[in-house]
Scaffold this active site. Structure first.
Site, PDB file in Angstrom:
ATOM      1  N   LYS A   1      11.621  46.375  83.990  1.00 41.89           N
ATOM      2  CA  LYS A   1      11.653  44.914  83.845  1.00 41.89           C
ATOM      3  C   LYS A   1      11.440  44.142  85.155  1.00 41.89           C
ATOM      4  O   LYS A   1      12.087  43.123  85.399  1.00 41.89           O
ATOM      5  CB  LYS A   1      12.979  44.485  83.211  1.00 41.89           C
TER       6      LYS A   1
ATOM      7  N   ASP B   1      23.563  47.885  78.900  1.00 43.14           N
ATOM      8  CA  ASP B   1      23.781  46.717  78.029  1.00 43.14           C
ATOM      9  C   ASP B   1      23.831  47.093  76.549  1.00 43.14           C
ATOM     10  O   ASP B   1      24.519  46.455  75.754  1.00 43.14           O
ATOM     11  CB  ASP B   1      22.756  45.602  78.280  1.00 43.14           C
TER      12      ASP B   1
HETATM   13  C1  BGC Z   1      16.197  49.408  80.389  1.00 45.00           C
HETATM   14  C2  BGC Z   1      17.423  49.705  79.550  1.00 45.00           C
HETATM   15  C3  BGC Z   1      17.987  48.416  78.978  1.00 45.00           C
HETATM   16  C4  BGC Z   1      16.902  47.636  78.253  1.00 45.00           C
HETATM   17  C5  BGC Z   1      17.393  46.334  77.662  1.00 45.00           C
HETATM   18  C6  BGC Z   1      15.217  48.548  79.613  1.00 45.00           C
HETATM   19  O1  BGC Z   1      14.160  48.172  80.443  1.00 45.00           O
HETATM   20  O2  BGC Z   1      15.582  50.603  80.764  1.00 45.00           O
HETATM   21  O3  BGC Z   1      18.399  50.371  80.307  1.00 45.00           O
HETATM   22  O4  BGC Z   1      19.020  48.732  78.106  1.00 45.00           O
HETATM   23  O5  BGC Z   1      15.843  47.366  79.146  1.00 45.00           O
HETATM   24  O6  BGC Z   1      17.893  45.486  78.637  1.00 45.00           O
END
Ligand code: BGC
Length: 504
Positions: free
Chosen positions: A166, A201
Site C-alpha cells: 500500500k 487489522d
Molecule cells: C496488507 C495486510 C492488510 C491489508 C488491509 C494489505 O496490503 O498486506 O496486512 O491487512 O492490506 O489493510
C-alpha cells in the site's frame, strides 16, 4: 453490451469496448477455479513458510466474547494516518475510547524505518500528554499495535516484517521485529508503555466483531488494501512445530491469511493489459496480485489505464487528456465511488468530477464520454467485488463453518470499498452465491466491525496479557460479564463524543 446499451457510440467503438469488458468479466467456471486455487494456496501456506499467501499464525488463540475489560493503548498504522487511541473495554460489549490522528507523510513512509518508528513514539508521547491519560510514574500501559502489513509472527508480541504494501517502503524494516523497533523507540523516550500485541487489522476486525456481536468466522478488509483473518484448527497449521509454544499447544489459532498475495503465480485470475501496466509501474511488481485487482489503492489506477488507452484510440474525449489523467495514480478510487453513486441519467456528478477534479474541458466532455467513464468504473468495480466474494467463499469452505447447522455465518468487515462503494456487497454476494450456494449466501451476515484497528488492538493487548499470566502461573484476569448484554449488530457504547481528532 451490458453497461453501454443506451449510448450512441458507433459499432466499431462499441466493439472495441466490448472486447475490454469481456476481459474483466468472470464467468462461473472461472470463479470456481479461483475458489479451488484459494483452497490449494491456503493449504500450502499453512504447511510451509515462505509461501504466498503467507497464512500467518497470529498466536491469538481465543476470540473475545464481549466480557473483556481493561484499559489499553492502541496504535493503528497502515493507511494515511497513524491513530493513537486509549481504549477502555467495559466488559458488557461496551467500549469507551479517546483518540488522536497523526499524519504519516510520504517522506516517513518511504524514508528510514527508524524515523518512522521515532515518529510513532513521538505521537504516543504527544497523545499521552495531551489526551490526559492518567498514568503514574511506576504504572505501565499495555499497548496493542495494529500493523496492517504482512508480518511473520513468532508470538503474539513478536513478528518480522515480510514486505511493505500500500505505498509504504521505509528502508531497514523488512526482516526486523516490528514490536522491537517500536519498543526501542518508546524506550529511547522513557515512555512507560509496553508493546504487548502485534495485530493485523483483519485480526482486529475479527476480534472487534466477536466482542460486539458474538461468533464471527472471518474478519475481512476491503479498503485501501485487502486481507482476511479467520480461526483454524491447529491440526491444519502444519508449519507450526510443537515447540513453537511455551505452554500447551492450543486447539485453535487465528490465521492472518494475507490473501492480498493470492495468485501471485498468476494461475487463475485473468489479467488485462491494464492490470499488467499497473503492476509493472507499482513499487512491488509481481506482489499482491489479488490486492491489485481488488483494493482501493489500485482500482482508480486500473480505470485510469483503461481511459488513457481509450483516449489514445480516440474513443474517449475526442483524444484529449488532462494533467490529472496523465499523472500516475491521478484518478482516485474515491472518485469512482462518487461516480457510481450518481444515479442521474445524464451523469451530473460524473461530469462535475471530470471537469472540476480531473481537469477536463467541459466542452470536450460529451454524453458518450460520460457513459464510457461510468462503464469503465463499473467493469473494474464489478470484477473487484466478485473476486472479493471468492475469498469469503474460500474461508467458508476452509472452516466448514456452514456445515451441519442453520445458524448465521457471521463475517466482520471494514474498509472504504465495502462500506461506501455502491453495489460492492451485492457484487461480492453474487459470486458467493455461485460458490457456496444461495442458501448459505443468504445465511451469511456481513456486518461492519466497529473500529477493529483500535478496539481489536486493545483486545489483542488483553489476550497477550492473559497469555503472559498463564505462562507465569498467575491467576487468570477476571473478565466476567457485568450484564447480560445481548450481542449487538451496532457497535453501541463507542464513545464517539469523546474523540479528540487532531491531525498533527
Ligand atoms: C496488507 C495486510 C492488510 C491489508 C488491509 C494489505 O496490503 O498486506 O496486512 O491487512 O492490506 O489493510
Amino acid at each position: 453490451m451490458s453497461y453501454l446499451a443506451d449510448t450512441s457510440l458507433n459499432p466499431a467503438a462499441l466493439e472495441f469496448l466490448e472486447r475490454i469488458e469481456r476481459q474483466f468479466y468472470l464467468d462461473d467456471d472461472q470463479l470456481r477455479a479461483i475458489l479451488a486455487q484459494f483452497l490449494k494456496e491456503f493449504e500450502l501456506g499453512l504447511s510451509k513458510y515462505g509461501e504466498s499467501p503467507a497464512m500467518v499464525p497470529t498466536y491469538v488463540t481465543h476470540l473475545p466474547d464481549g466480557s473483556e475489560r481493561g484499559t489499553f493503548l492502541a496504535l493503528d498504522l497502515g493507511g494515511t494516518n497513524l491513530r493513537v487511541c486509549q481504549v477502555t473495554l467495559l466488559g458488557n460489549r461496551q467500549v469507551e475510547m479517546n483518540q488522536s490522528k497523526y499524519r504519516v507523510s510520504e517522506a516517513l513512509k518511504t524514508g528510514e524505518a527508524e524515523d518512522l518508528f521515532n515518529y510513532i513514539a513521538d505521537s504516543v508521547d504527544h497523545f499521552l500528554t495531551t489526551a490526559d491519560v492518567p498514568l503514574t510514574e511506576d504504572e505501565t500501559l499495555y499497548l496493542g499495535l495494529t500493523f496492517s502489513f504482512p508480518v511473520e509472527q513468532t508470538a503474539i508480541n513478536k513478528g518480522k516484517l515480510l514486505s511493505w504494501t500500500k505505498g509504504f517502503a521505509a528502508t531497514h524494516a523488512i526482516g526486523n521485529d516490528v514490536m522491537q523497533m517500536l519498543q526501542d523507540a518508546l524506550d529511547r523516550r522513557h515512555i512507560h508503555v509496553k508493546c504487548a500485541a502485534l495485530i493485523n487489522d483483519t485480526v482486529g476486525c475479527l476480534m472487534s466483531r466477536a466482542y460486539f456481536s458474538g461468533g464471527c468466522i472471518l474478519g475481512a478488509i476491503f479498503g485501501t488494501g485487502t486481507n482476511g483473518a479467520y480461526v483454524d484448527n491447529m491440526s491444519a497449521v502444519k508449519k507450526l512445530s510443537k515447540d513453537a509454544f511455551e505452554g500447551a499447544r492450543p486447539d485453535h489459532m487465528v490465521i492472518n491469511t494475507e490473501w492480498g498475495a493470492f495468485d501471485n503465480g498468476r494461475k487463475v485470475i485473468p489479467r488485462t493489459i491494464f492490470d499488467n501496466k499497473l503492476d509493472r509501474e507499482s513499487i512491488n511488481p509481481r506482489f499482491q496480485a489479488y490486492e491489485k485487482c481488488i483494493s482501493g489503492m489500485y482500482l482508480g489506477e486500473i480505470v485510469r489505464n483503461i481511459l488513457l488507452y481509450l483516449i489514445d484510440n480516440s474513443i474517449l474525449f475526442g483524444g484529449d487528456s488532462s494533467k490529472q489523467f496523465n499523472a500516475h495514480y491521478g484518478f482516485d478510487t474515491e472518485l469512482m465511488s462518487n461516480i457510481a453513486s450518481d444515479k442521474s441519467d445524464e451523469g451530473t456528478a460524473c461530469r462535475a468530477i471530470l471537469t472540476q477534479k480531473m481537469g477536463m474541458d467541459d466542452k470536450v466532455v460529451q454524453p458518450n464520454d460520460i457513459a464510457i467513464v461510468r462503464w469503465a468504473c463499473t467493469i473494474v468495480a464489478t470484477r473487484a467485488a466478485k473476486l472479493s466474494g471468492c475469498a469469503v467463499a474460500a474461508i467458508i469452505e476452509q472452516t466448514h463453518c456452514a456445515d451441519g447447522h442453520e445458524d448465521f455465518v457471521d463475517v466482520g468487515v471494514d474498509g472504504s470499498l465495502i462500506q461506501f462503494y455502491p453495489g460492492f456487497e451485492d457484487g461480492l454476494r453474487s459470486s458467493l452465491r455461485v460458490l457456496v450456494g444461495e442458501k448459505i449466501e443468504k445465511r451469511t451476515r456481513i456486518g461492519l466491525a466497529k473500529d477493529g484497528s483500535g478496539i481489536g488492538a486493545a483486545l489483542g493487548a488483553l489476550a497477550s496479557l492473559k497469555q503472559e499470566r498463564a505462562k507465569q502461573g498467575l491467576p487468570a484476569l477476571t473478565t466476567g460479564p457485568d450484564t447480560d448484554a445481548a450481542p449487538s449488530d451496532e457497535a453501541n457504547g463507542v464513545d464517539k463524543a469523546g474523540l479528540a481528532d487532531s491531525v498533527a
